[in-house]
Design an enzyme around this catalytic site. Structure first.
Site, PDB file in Angstrom:
ATOM      1  N   HIS A 179       0.789  -1.165   0.133  1.00 39.18           N
ATOM      2  CA  HIS A 179      -0.080   0.066   0.082  1.00 39.18           C
ATOM      3  C   HIS A 179       0.723   1.223  -0.008  1.00 39.18           C
ATOM      4  O   HIS A 179       0.317   2.411  -0.266  1.00 39.18           O
ATOM      5  CB  HIS A 179      -0.874  -0.130   1.244  1.00 39.18           C
ATOM      6  N   ASP A 387       3.672   9.637  -0.882  1.00 42.37           N
ATOM      7  CA  ASP A 387       2.358   8.747  -0.309  1.00 42.37           C
ATOM      8  C   ASP A 387       2.081   7.713  -1.419  1.00 42.37           C
ATOM      9  O   ASP A 387       2.048   7.976  -2.612  1.00 42.37           O
ATOM     10  CB  ASP A 387       1.268   9.973  -0.362  1.00 42.37           C
TER      11      ASP A 387
HETATM   12  C1  G6P Z   1      -1.075   3.136   6.090  1.00 46.06           C
HETATM   13  C2  G6P Z   1      -0.612   1.649   5.765  1.00 46.06           C
HETATM   14  C3  G6P Z   1      -1.384   0.743   6.633  1.00 46.06           C
HETATM   15  C4  G6P Z   1      -1.923   1.123   7.922  1.00 46.06           C
HETATM   16  C5  G6P Z   1      -2.287   2.525   8.193  1.00 46.06           C
HETATM   17  C6  G6P Z   1      -2.906   2.792   9.428  1.00 46.06           C
HETATM   18  O1  G6P Z   1      -2.238   3.276   5.211  1.00 46.06           O
HETATM   19  O2  G6P Z   1      -0.331   1.558   4.590  1.00 46.06           O
HETATM   20  O3  G6P Z   1      -0.919  -0.466   6.634  1.00 46.06           O
HETATM   21  O4  G6P Z   1      -2.519   0.184   8.589  1.00 46.06           O
HETATM   22  O5  G6P Z   1      -1.513   3.340   7.474  1.00 46.06           O
HETATM   23  O6  G6P Z   1      -1.565   2.955  10.374  1.00 46.06           O
HETATM   24  P1  G6P Z   1      -1.429   1.948  11.566  1.00 46.06           P
HETATM   25  O7  G6P Z   1       0.155   2.016  12.070  1.00 46.06           O
HETATM   26  O8  G6P Z   1      -2.302   2.344  12.487  1.00 46.06           O
HETATM   27  O9  G6P Z   1      -2.070   0.685  11.295  1.00 46.06           O
END
Ligand code: G6P
Length: 487
Positions: A179, A387
């Site tokens: 992602h 991003d």
């Molecule tokens: C980004 C990453 C995700 C992640 C999200 C939120 O979008 O690509 O993998 O889940 O951020 O971050 P966190 O550390 O709270 O899961």
């Protein structure tokens, strides 16, 4: 909608034949760092976000499984079901949260993969925890996946899982989607465990990135480190092939449009504008509080324009929503302090009693409130330094069903490949950023409307369901081809 003809080229010429319907013909197992549910007073409920909304209904119809962390390291949680989906929690201890999640994933890989915007920590005890947690995911997947299943693994926290799973189960088809950006080799090669990461990902049958640039960066890394043969979108491994390609993720467009059109949203939008003192222009930022998002830079551009008199605190107001995230990681604490100091300085200088010039919310807002804010925002500022995609930009484009809002979008967000009717800007260039804000704020009404319609058309061409269908379609086609070859 035919997502295949409408999304950017993946470099996979036979995708068109591979696209599946919303109910894939094979059992699907998803793995992501987090489970798609949150615990509330009413029990487990689906988490917000397009990924969950796109994949959960599919798992429901196929009786599928999702393997992930519950977010709670204090108690072991047994497998459970939500809406017919089999959820398999992977336990992660408090120490592993520190080493695998906060450490290796978010203080090592995250900054490195985002242009090395902050210094990465490379620590072998963090790496060991990353290996151990990835191994646990692979073992859980190997036991959860029915014969010949399609297993789809997500994101940078789990890059070793494809190879580990392939060693445990040869019958399953393995896909991985990153992602976040995959960095250029010059940066990636700093990582002490760069070869292990590339080997981990090459365990896949299908490896997807957000942008074509991620695909080519990965192919270069694989060639440099492992001397693999790569022809267009296929990398040859000793015992299998890995297809690579760009699959830009999107949002649930219909859901955002429906929410944006609702009466409650319209009322809330008018209320927000009134509460802000009915300014002429509302500038809006909505981000996780992450140093990749360029929030400070945007605040400085706003302050410089107030200082030069090109913006007027009587007529221009900024709203910045900063969602708390990864608060235990030092770079995030530093970023928060810097942003809050800047907000204080700018408000101290330009606000009037009862009318702050910046409204700063360090909070996670519900979806309906965000949509009302998108509708209220005249100039949406999405200015990350780097991003993977940026779904806020896509949500803003979809939520602007009418009105005169303009999107200012960084060239360094994946969304810039598709949302070409935004005002595109290089956020590293202060003057260009200030100019983009002025251009957006003063744009002629006819041009605003043309751009708004352009953005809506662009966003409608690719929603998250189409994205998931395309990715799974390619995986299922490759599984079918393998079965046919073995018959
Ligand atoms: C980004 C990453 C995700 C992640 C999200 C939120 O979008 O690509 O993998 O889940 O951020 O971050 P966190 O550390 O709270 O899961």
């Amino acid at each position: 909608m035919n997502p295949d003809t409408d999304t950017p080229d993946t470099g996979n010429p036979d995708d068109a034949a591979a696209v599946t319907s919303h109910t894939p013909s094979r059992p699907i197992v998803i793995a992501a760092n987090r489970l798609p549910v949150m615990r509330t007073d009413e029990g487990w409920v689906p988490s917000p976000g397009g990924l969950v909304r796109a994949l959960l209904p599919m798992l429901r119809t196929t009786g599928g499984t999702w393997v992930g962390w519950s977010g709670d390291s204090s108690a072991a949680i047994d497998p459970f079901h939500v809406d017919g989906v089999d959820l398999r929690p992977v336990p992660i201890s408090a120490e592993e949260v520190e080493l695998y999640y906060e450490g290796f994933s978010n203080d090592g890989l995250w900054p490195l993969y985002h242009d090395a915007l902050r210094e990465s920590t490379y620590d072998s005890s963090q790496w060991d925890a990353y290996v151990a947690v990835n191994e646990r995911f692979a073992v859980e997947l190997a036991s959860a996946a029915p014969p010949n299943a399609v297993v789809w693994i997500h994101d940078y926290q789990l890059q070793l899982v494809p190879k580990m799973l392939r060693e445990l189960r040869t019958d399953v088809t393995i896909g991985f989607f990153l992602h976040i950006p995959f960095p250029p080799y010059e940066l990636f090669s700093r990582l002490p465990w760069r070869t292990e990461i590339v080997e981990g990902l090459l365990g896949c049958d299908l490896l997807g990135f957000q942008r074509p640039m991620g695909t080519s960066n990965f192919i270069t890394a694989a060639q440099q480190l492992l001397n693999v043969d790569a022809h267009h979108d296929v990398i040859e491994n000793p015992d299998h092939r890995t297809r690579v390609g760009a699959f830009p993720i999107s949002i649930d467009v219909a859901d955002v449009e429906e929410m944006a059109a609702g009466r409650a949203t319209r009322q809330r939008m008018s209320q927000i504008r009134a509460r802000l003192g009915d300014p002429e222009v509302i500038l809006l930022g909505v981000d996780r509080l992450d140093y990749t998002k360029g929030i400070g830079l945007r605040l400085k551009a706003f302050a410089a324009l107030l200082e030069s008199g090109q913006l007027d605190p009587e007529r221009h107001v900024m709203v910045q929503v900063a969602t708390p995230t990864r608060e235990a990681v030092e770079h995030y604490q530093d970023e928060r302090h810097q942003i809050e100091r800047l907000v204080g300085e700018i408000n101290g200088r330009y606000s009037r009693i009862g009318l702050p010039v910046i409204h700063y919310l360090y909070q996670s807002l519900p979806f309906d409130e965000l949509i009302a804010l998108y509708r209220a925002g005249d100039v949406m500022l999405v200015t990350p330094f780097r991003d993977g995609m940026n779904l806020v930009a896509k949500e803003y484009a979809a939520a602007h069903i009418d009105g005169d809002g303009v999107l200012v979008l960084s060239e360094f967000a994946g969304a810039a490949d598709e949302l070409t009717d935004a005002v595109l800007v290089n956020p590293h260039d202060d003057e260009a950023l200030q100019q983009a804000i002025i251009t957006a704020g003063e744009m002629h009404r006819r041009e605003r409307r043309e751009r708004r319609e352009g953005l809506r058309n662009q966003i409608r061409k690719s929603d998250v369901q189409g994205w998931a269908d395309r990715f799974l379609g390619v995986m299922i086609a490759s599984a079918d081809a393998r079965d046919a070859a073995n018959d």
